[in-house]
Structures are given as C-alpha cells and as structure tokens.
Design a protein around this motif. Structure first.
Motif, PDB file in Angstrom:
ATOM      1  N   ALA A  15       0.651  -1.213  -0.019  1.00 45.24           N
ATOM      2  CA  ALA A  15      -0.078  -0.083   0.195  1.00 45.24           C
ATOM      3  C   ALA A  15       0.843   1.312  -0.392  1.00 45.24           C
ATOM      4  CB  ALA A  15      -0.973  -0.078   1.221  1.00 45.24           C
ATOM      5  N   TYR A  16       2.157   1.152  -0.452  1.00 42.71           N
ATOM      6  CA  TYR A  16       3.000   2.448  -0.506  1.00 42.71           C
ATOM      7  C   TYR A  16       2.607   3.469  -1.254  1.00 42.71           C
ATOM      8  CZ  TYR A  16       5.821  -1.351   1.648  1.00 42.71           C
ATOM      9  OH  TYR A  16       6.132  -2.434   2.546  1.00 42.71           O
ATOM     10  N   ALA A  17       1.756   3.333  -2.240  1.00 37.19           N
ATOM     11  CA  ALA A  17       1.145   4.566  -2.942  1.00 37.19           C
ATOM     12  C   ALA A  17      -0.115   5.260  -2.583  1.00 37.19           C
ATOM     13  CB  ALA A  17       0.735   3.936  -4.367  1.00 37.19           C
ATOM     14  N   TRP A  18      -0.532   4.543  -1.337  1.00 42.58           N
ATOM     15  CA  TRP A  18      -1.737   5.256  -0.634  1.00 42.58           C
ATOM     16  C   TRP A  18      -1.734   5.168   0.870  1.00 42.58           C
ATOM     17  CZ3 TRP A  18      -2.207   0.534  -2.659  1.00 42.58           C
ATOM     18  CH2 TRP A  18      -2.787  -0.473  -1.983  1.00 42.58           C
ATOM     19  N   VAL A  19      -0.823   4.634   1.571  1.00 43.67           N
ATOM     20  CA  VAL A  19      -0.700   4.552   3.019  1.00 43.67           C
ATOM     21  C   VAL A  19       0.698   5.290   3.329  1.00 43.67           C
ATOM     22  CG1 VAL A  19      -0.871   3.416   5.079  1.00 43.67           C
ATOM     23  CG2 VAL A  19      -2.256   2.700   3.030  1.00 43.67           C
ATOM     24  N   TRP A  20       0.528   6.335   4.313  1.00 45.32           N
ATOM     25  CA  TRP A  20       1.543   7.161   4.868  1.00 45.32           C
ATOM     26  C   TRP A  20       1.875   6.491   6.108  1.00 45.32           C
ATOM     27  CZ3 TRP A  20       0.748  12.743   3.157  1.00 45.32           C
ATOM     28  CH2 TRP A  20       0.704  13.062   1.941  1.00 45.32           C
ATOM     29  N   VAL A  21       2.938   7.057   6.813  1.00 45.40           N
ATOM     30  CA  VAL A  21       3.091   6.874   8.308  1.00 45.40           C
ATOM     31  C   VAL A  21       3.420   8.317   8.889  1.00 45.40           C
ATOM     32  CG1 VAL A  21       3.457   4.620   8.408  1.00 45.40           C
ATOM     33  CG2 VAL A  21       5.540   6.286   8.057  1.00 45.40           C
ATOM     34  N   THR A  22       2.774   8.681   9.962  1.00 47.76           N
ATOM     35  CA  THR A  22       3.325   9.696  10.623  1.00 47.76           C
ATOM     36  C   THR A  22       4.562   9.458  11.592  1.00 47.76           C
ATOM     37  OG1 THR A  22       1.110  10.798  10.752  1.00 47.76           O
ATOM     38  CG2 THR A  22       2.643  11.424  12.825  1.00 47.76           C
ATOM     39  N   VAL A  23       5.537  10.054  11.562  1.00 45.86           N
ATOM     40  CA  VAL A  23       6.656   9.808  12.216  1.00 45.86           C
ATOM     41  C   VAL A  23       7.076  11.132  13.116  1.00 45.86           C
ATOM     42  CG1 VAL A  23       7.789   8.095  11.054  1.00 45.86           C
ATOM     43  CG2 VAL A  23       8.080  10.451  10.417  1.00 45.86           C
ATOM     44  N   HIS A  24       7.364  10.981  14.444  1.00 46.06           N
ATOM     45  CA  HIS A  24       7.503  12.039  15.260  1.00 46.06           C
ATOM     46  C   HIS A  24       8.889  12.500  15.626  1.00 46.06           C
ATOM     47  CE1 HIS A  24       3.248  12.158  16.795  1.00 46.06           C
ATOM     48  NE2 HIS A  24       3.180  11.018  16.127  1.00 46.06           N
ATOM     49  N   ASN A  25       9.947  11.460  15.045  1.00 47.32           N
ATOM     50  CA  ASN A  25      11.287  11.590  15.130  1.00 47.32           C
ATOM     51  C   ASN A  25      12.154  11.017  14.089  1.00 47.32           C
ATOM     52  OD1 ASN A  25      11.731   8.949  16.272  1.00 47.32           O
ATOM     53  ND2 ASN A  25      10.598   9.681  18.184  1.00 47.32           N
ATOM     54  N   VAL A  26      13.633  11.368  14.185  1.00 48.58           N
ATOM     55  CA  VAL A  26      14.258  10.722  13.088  1.00 48.58           C
ATOM     56  C   VAL A  26      14.373   9.031  13.309  1.00 48.58           C
ATOM     57  CG1 VAL A  26      16.676  10.362  12.499  1.00 48.58           C
ATOM     58  CG2 VAL A  26      15.719  12.725  12.676  1.00 48.58           C
ATOM     59  N   GLU A  27      14.396   8.595  14.449  1.00 48.69           N
ATOM     60  CA  GLU A  27      14.411   7.142  14.639  1.00 48.69           C
ATOM     61  C   GLU A  27      13.274   6.485  14.042  1.00 48.69           C
ATOM     62  OE1 GLU A  27      14.865   9.520  17.326  1.00 48.69           O
ATOM     63  OE2 GLU A  27      17.260   9.010  17.148  1.00 48.69           O
ATOM     64  N   GLN A  28      12.098   7.106  14.342  1.00 46.88           N
ATOM     65  CA  GLN A  28      10.875   6.425  13.463  1.00 46.88           C
ATOM     66  C   GLN A  28      10.854   6.589  12.325  1.00 46.88           C
ATOM     67  OE1 GLN A  28       7.493   8.283  15.198  1.00 46.88           O
ATOM     68  NE2 GLN A  28       7.715   7.451  17.384  1.00 46.88           N
ATOM     69  N   ALA A  29      11.375   7.519  11.469  1.00 49.25           N
ATOM     70  CA  ALA A  29      11.597   7.683   9.989  1.00 49.25           C
ATOM     71  C   ALA A  29      12.623   6.735   9.621  1.00 49.25           C
ATOM     72  CB  ALA A  29      12.121   9.188   9.913  1.00 49.25           C
ATOM     73  N   LYS A  30      13.700   6.342  10.312  1.00 51.61           N
ATOM     74  CA  LYS A  30      14.663   5.611   9.816  1.00 51.61           C
ATOM     75  C   LYS A  30      14.012   4.359   9.736  1.00 51.61           C
ATOM     76  CE  LYS A  30      19.061   7.669  11.159  1.00 51.61           C
ATOM     77  NZ  LYS A  30      20.187   7.668  11.987  1.00 51.61           N
ATOM     78  N   PHE A  31      13.293   3.803  10.811  1.00 53.23           N
ATOM     79  CA  PHE A  31      12.789   2.334  10.805  1.00 53.23           C
ATOM     80  C   PHE A  31      11.891   2.218   9.857  1.00 53.23           C
ATOM     81  CE2 PHE A  31       9.216  -0.369  11.755  1.00 53.23           C
ATOM     82  CZ  PHE A  31       9.452  -1.493  12.206  1.00 53.23           C
ATOM     83  N   PHE A  32      11.059   3.097   9.470  1.00 56.07           N
ATOM     84  CA  PHE A  32      10.205   2.827   8.216  1.00 56.07           C
ATOM     85  C   PHE A  32      10.681   2.776   6.822  1.00 56.07           C
ATOM     86  CE2 PHE A  32       6.729   4.149  11.292  1.00 56.07           C
ATOM     87  CZ  PHE A  32       6.017   2.946  10.951  1.00 56.07           C
ATOM     88  N   LEU A  33      11.859   3.821   6.705  1.00 52.95           N
ATOM     89  CA  LEU A  33      12.464   3.826   5.581  1.00 52.95           C
ATOM     90  C   LEU A  33      13.590   2.499   5.299  1.00 52.95           C
ATOM     91  CD1 LEU A  33      13.391   7.542   5.167  1.00 52.95           C
ATOM     92  CD2 LEU A  33      11.814   6.116   3.582  1.00 52.95           C
TER      93      LEU A  33
END
Length: 293
Positions: free
Chosen positions: A171-189
């Motif tokens: 679902a990457y073309a229509w589901v995003w994630v809210t991330v509150h810090n760099v660590e969460q962003a790194k995890f998803f990427l």
C-alpha cells in the motif's frame, strides 16, 4: 429474449449509477508510488486538504470510512487516522485509549476482542450513537485504494506491525505513516525506502536532527505546527527549496473559532501564509473556504 433485454437494461442502469457516483466523488488514484510523490511535491502547486480523523461534520463519526466517504463527496482530501490494538491483536480505528467518547462502549480498547468491539456503534461529535460500526485498519486500507491517502498516526501499534500491514497490502502508493522523530523515520525507510511519511519538524532542533540524519527529503510532507506565526516563514523557505510541502493542523486552534466565517478567514490565511497542506476536523468547510474567498 425479453429476459435478455431486461437483464441488459439492468446492467446499463447499474453502470450509469456507478459512473454517476464516481463523478460525484473526488478521488486520488495513484498507480505508482512515484506518481504519488510527484503529486505531493512543491512543484505540483497543489493545495492539500487533510481530514483530521476523517471529519466530524454532518453527524459523521470520526476515524471511520463513513466520514471519509462524506468528505470525498465534496473535495479531494487525504486523511490522518488512528489505529489501536484490540486484546486479540487486531488493529482497529479508534483514536482514544478508551471507547467511551467515540463509541457506545466503555473501557480501554486493549481490553476487548475484535468480536466484542464489532457489536458497538460509533458516536458522532455530539455523542449521539450512529448506524456506523468500528472499522479495522485493514478494511480501511482496502477501501482507500484508488480513492485517497491514509496517514497513520502512532498510537499503540508497534512500528513493526504497522510496517507489516502496509507491506502485506503493498500500500505504499496510498498509505503514509506519521513519524515524530528521526528514529521512527529511519525504521520505516529501512523497512521500505519508498515509504512516504508525514514528518514532525516543529523546531530548529528538529530540523537539525533531520538534516544530520542523512534521510531523504523527497518522500515526506512536514508538520510544522497548529497556527500561523513568524517563525514558520523560515520553515517554509527551507522546505520550498527542498520541494517539500509544509502542513499546519488547525484542529486544536482555528477549528475552535465560533463562526464559519471566522474559521474560513483563518483557513485562507494559513494557505496564504505559505502552508500547502491544511489538516482540519472540518475538511468540508476548508474546501468551501478556498473555493469562495
């Protein structure tokens, strides 16, 4: 022969009805992740409305498919929504830790099974029971494909489970994630480098942390706060150069103003100030305000 003709006419009627409904709804249908990236880039020139938990307008229950359907009758929109875990590990769409405010149940979501929660009804913003039921996250993801963007906020779902549900539905073309810090962003990427995010960057310290992380700027919008203020201009300039859209959420601020006229004035001011994404509990009102100065 008469039966064949009758069946043909019924099919034509169904087609016309379905086509009319599609024309009345305002859908965002991205065939690829890259097409979605392009739509949400600064270069697109788009003004984006984000429904905070769907909407609370028109007696709709928040955080539900029904509320999003209502918004899409009026305008294109994306939606910030909130999944939580049941006792038996099902991701369901309830914003609060407890059921009391938004459903006919009482107690904590995590203390009930999905079978038990299915019996409850959702409430509207005035606390009145509606005819709508709690949705699961997977139901919502399946429904949203070809219609809108879901932006999943972080409640009590483990990051690993959120990533797995998105992967399961590709679902990457229509589901995003809210991330509150760099660590969460790194995890998803790390899980999938194509994952799109709504990134909280509200201070210079937040911005410096993201810059130092080495993470890419081309797969996110940025939430910078709930109101117009002078310091936003530095954020707008920085992210414009990166091609990134900035979002203001008026849910805790201008949505609370007592009149529709006062709210509309502030919605227009948010966009005029530099934001390209406005998140609101009242997305239908927002759409009307930018269509009618």
């Amino acid at each position: 022969m008469k039966n064949v003709i009758y069946s043909f006419l019924v099919l034509i009627g169904i087609f016309i009805h379905a086509n009319t409904y599609a024309q009345k709804s305002h859908y965002l249908n991205f065939k690829t992740v890259e097409e979605m990236y392009a739509y949400f880039s600064y270069a697109s020139g788009k003004l984006i409305i984000s429904g905070h938990r769907g909407t609370i307008e028109n007696q709709m229950p928040e955080n539900s498919i029904a509320s999003m359907k209502e918004v899409l009758k009026h305008t294109e929109a994306i939606f910030e929504v909130d999944p939580r875990l049941t006792k038996d590990g099902i991701a369901v769409m309830v914003h609060d830790e407890t059921l009391d405010r938004t459903t006919t149940g009482r107690g904590k979501v995590k203390d009930f099974t999905w079978k038990e929660l299915k019996k409850l009804s959702l409430k509207d913003h005035q606390g009145n029971p509606t005819g709508y039921k709690i949705n699961t996250l997977e139901e919502m993801i399946k429904w949203a494909k070809g219609k809108t963007i879901l932006n999943l906020d972080k409640k009590d779902l483990p990051l690993e489970l959120t990533a797995e549900i998105i992967r399961k539905h590709n679902a990457y073309a229509w589901v995003w994630v809210t991330v509150h810090n760099v660590e969460q962003a790194k995890f998803f990427l790390d899980k999938n480098p194509k994952q799109y995010m709504s990134m909280h960057i509200r201070t210079k310290k937040d911005l410096e942390a993201f810059q130092n992380s080495g993470l890419p700027f081309d797969r996110m919008i940025v939430y910078i706060g709930p109101e117009i203020k002078d310091s936003n201009q530095e954020m707008y300039r920085f992210f414009k150069d990166k091609g990134v859209l900035c979002m203001i959420s008026t849910a805790p601020t201008y949505d609370k103003l007592p009149s529709a006229e006062a709210r509309a004035k502030q919605y227009r001011a948010v966009f005029a100030d530099g934001a390209r994404v406005l998140e609101s509990d009242l997305p239908i009102e927002v759409s009307k305000s930018i269509k009618t100065p």
